[in-house]
Design a protein around this motif. Structure first.
Motif, PDB file in Angstrom:
ATOM      1  N   ALA A 184      -1.935  -0.369   7.898  1.00  0.00           N
ATOM      2  CA  ALA A 184      -0.902  -0.467   6.868  1.00  0.00           C
ATOM      3  C   ALA A 184      -1.470  -1.068   5.593  1.00  0.00           C
ATOM      4  O   ALA A 184      -1.134  -0.643   4.490  1.00  0.00           O
ATOM      5  CB  ALA A 184       0.273  -1.306   7.375  1.00  0.00           C
ATOM      6  N   ALA A 185      -2.352  -2.062   5.729  1.00  0.00           N
ATOM      7  CA  ALA A 185      -2.960  -2.694   4.565  1.00  0.00           C
ATOM      8  C   ALA A 185      -3.863  -1.720   3.830  1.00  0.00           C
ATOM      9  O   ALA A 185      -3.952  -1.752   2.605  1.00  0.00           O
ATOM     10  CB  ALA A 185      -3.733  -3.937   4.974  1.00  0.00           C
ATOM     11  N   LYS A 186      -4.536  -0.852   4.555  1.00  0.00           N
ATOM     12  CA  LYS A 186      -5.401   0.143   3.922  1.00  0.00           C
ATOM     13  C   LYS A 186      -4.558   1.129   3.113  1.00  0.00           C
ATOM     14  O   LYS A 186      -4.998   1.626   2.087  1.00  0.00           O
ATOM     15  CB  LYS A 186      -6.230   0.897   4.965  1.00  0.00           C
ATOM     16  N   ALA A 187      -3.346   1.426   3.602  1.00  0.00           N
ATOM     17  CA  ALA A 187      -2.483   2.359   2.895  1.00  0.00           C
ATOM     18  C   ALA A 187      -1.948   1.747   1.606  1.00  0.00           C
ATOM     19  O   ALA A 187      -1.598   2.461   0.679  1.00  0.00           O
ATOM     20  CB  ALA A 187      -1.324   2.785   3.790  1.00  0.00           C
ATOM     21  N   SER A 216       4.880  -8.607   0.674  1.00  0.00           N
ATOM     22  CA  SER A 216       4.944  -8.580   2.137  1.00  0.00           C
ATOM     23  C   SER A 216       3.605  -9.050   2.700  1.00  0.00           C
ATOM     24  O   SER A 216       2.602  -9.120   1.985  1.00  0.00           O
ATOM     25  CB  SER A 216       5.244  -7.156   2.624  1.00  0.00           C
ATOM     26  N   ASN A 217       3.594  -9.351   3.980  1.00  0.00           N
ATOM     27  CA  ASN A 217       2.348  -9.758   4.637  1.00  0.00           C
ATOM     28  C   ASN A 217       1.303  -8.645   4.578  1.00  0.00           C
ATOM     29  O   ASN A 217       0.117  -8.914   4.416  1.00  0.00           O
ATOM     30  CB  ASN A 217       2.616 -10.173   6.081  1.00  0.00           C
ATOM     31  N   ASP A 218       1.742  -7.395   4.698  1.00  0.00           N
ATOM     32  CA  ASP A 218       0.811  -6.267   4.608  1.00  0.00           C
ATOM     33  C   ASP A 218       0.207  -6.171   3.210  1.00  0.00           C
ATOM     34  O   ASP A 218      -0.974  -5.859   3.049  1.00  0.00           O
ATOM     35  CB  ASP A 218       1.505  -4.954   4.970  1.00  0.00           C
ATOM     36  N   GLU A 219       1.021  -6.445   2.197  1.00  0.00           N
ATOM     37  CA  GLU A 219       0.498  -6.423   0.827  1.00  0.00           C
ATOM     38  C   GLU A 219      -0.505  -7.552   0.602  1.00  0.00           C
ATOM     39  O   GLU A 219      -1.536  -7.353  -0.048  1.00  0.00           O
ATOM     40  CB  GLU A 219       1.649  -6.511  -0.180  1.00  0.00           C
ATOM     41  N   ILE A 220      -0.222  -8.732   1.167  1.00  0.00           N
ATOM     42  CA  ILE A 220      -1.168  -9.852   1.062  1.00  0.00           C
ATOM     43  C   ILE A 220      -2.481  -9.465   1.741  1.00  0.00           C
ATOM     44  O   ILE A 220      -3.565  -9.705   1.214  1.00  0.00           O
ATOM     45  CB  ILE A 220      -0.578 -11.133   1.685  1.00  0.00           C
ATOM     46  N   ARG A 221      -2.395  -8.854   2.923  1.00  0.00           N
ATOM     47  CA  ARG A 221      -3.610  -8.423   3.630  1.00  0.00           C
ATOM     48  C   ARG A 221      -4.405  -7.436   2.765  1.00  0.00           C
ATOM     49  O   ARG A 221      -5.616  -7.536   2.662  1.00  0.00           O
ATOM     50  CB  ARG A 221      -3.270  -7.782   4.978  1.00  0.00           C
ATOM     51  N   ALA A 222      -3.719  -6.503   2.135  1.00  0.00           N
ATOM     52  CA  ALA A 222      -4.406  -5.509   1.301  1.00  0.00           C
ATOM     53  C   ALA A 222      -5.105  -6.187   0.120  1.00  0.00           C
ATOM     54  O   ALA A 222      -6.238  -5.826  -0.233  1.00  0.00           O
ATOM     55  CB  ALA A 222      -3.414  -4.467   0.807  1.00  0.00           C
ATOM     56  N   ILE A 223      -4.459  -7.178  -0.471  1.00  0.00           N
ATOM     57  CA  ILE A 223      -5.076  -7.894  -1.600  1.00  0.00           C
ATOM     58  C   ILE A 223      -6.305  -8.658  -1.129  1.00  0.00           C
ATOM     59  O   ILE A 223      -7.352  -8.624  -1.780  1.00  0.00           O
ATOM     60  CB  ILE A 223      -4.056  -8.845  -2.265  1.00  0.00           C
TER      61      ILE A 223
END
Length: 177
Positions: free
Chosen positions: A96-99, A161-168
């Motif tokens: 999800a973070a990669k997306a 979101s947590n997924d957005e934090i992971r992506a950053i």
């Protein structure tokens, strides 16, 4: 009392009464000239506009007819869904973070990570990121989500979101290696 004191008292009372009467007349004229019940900054419409909610939440079944409610109902799902295995959930989070494009969201973190404010590792500085990477990417993501040291949870960007934090975090790590 002497005549001078009586004269002063009488004049003082007349002047005071005149000032009170003048004040009352001015107040009545001011009220009748430019004011009506809906003028000024405190009208009901102005108060409603300033105190309206930022957003609204619509709940399924709220005020809808029964027929519309049954049409809009989602397909039946099992009462309990099995939890994914820990390795599977981590893989799902990473996918999800990669997306999500961490580079486009990085601006939320740039205030500190572009300047090094409060000891934040600067984007692109491999020496600063090296010791932090020793704990692994999951530790970095956890620290970013929950905050660590001078960094508040989610870097103060609680809307992410947590997924957005992971992506950053993944973007910053990749750009710093």
């Amino acid at each position: 009392m002497s005549d001078k004191q009586e004269d002063f008292t009488r004049i003082f009372i007349w002047i005071l009464a005149g000032l009170v009467l003048f004040t009352i007349v001015v107040m009545l004229v001011a009220r009748s000239v430019g004011m009506d019940e809906n003028s000024g900054p405190m009208t009901d419409a102005d108060i409603d506009e300033r105190t309206k909610p930022y957003s609204t939440v619509k709940v399924a079944g709220d005020g809808t007819p029964e027929a519309a409610r049954t049409e809009a109902a989602p397909a039946a799902q099992p009462a309990t869904m099995p939890e994914p295995a820990p390795a599977e959930s981590a893989a799902t989070e990473q996918a999800a973070a990669k997306a999500i494009d961490g580079k486009s969201l990085y601006s939320a973190c740039a205030a500190c990570h572009a300047t090094g404010a409060a000891g934040a590792p600067i984007l692109g500085d491999a020496a600063a990121w090296g010791p932090r990477l020793a704990g692994g990417i999951d530790t970095l993501v956890n620290n970013a989500i929950n905050g660590k040291g001078a960094m508040p949870p989610k870097g103060g960007s609680m809307h992410l979101s947590n997924d957005e934090i992971r992506a950053i975090v993944e973007y910053m790590v990749d750009a710093s290696q």
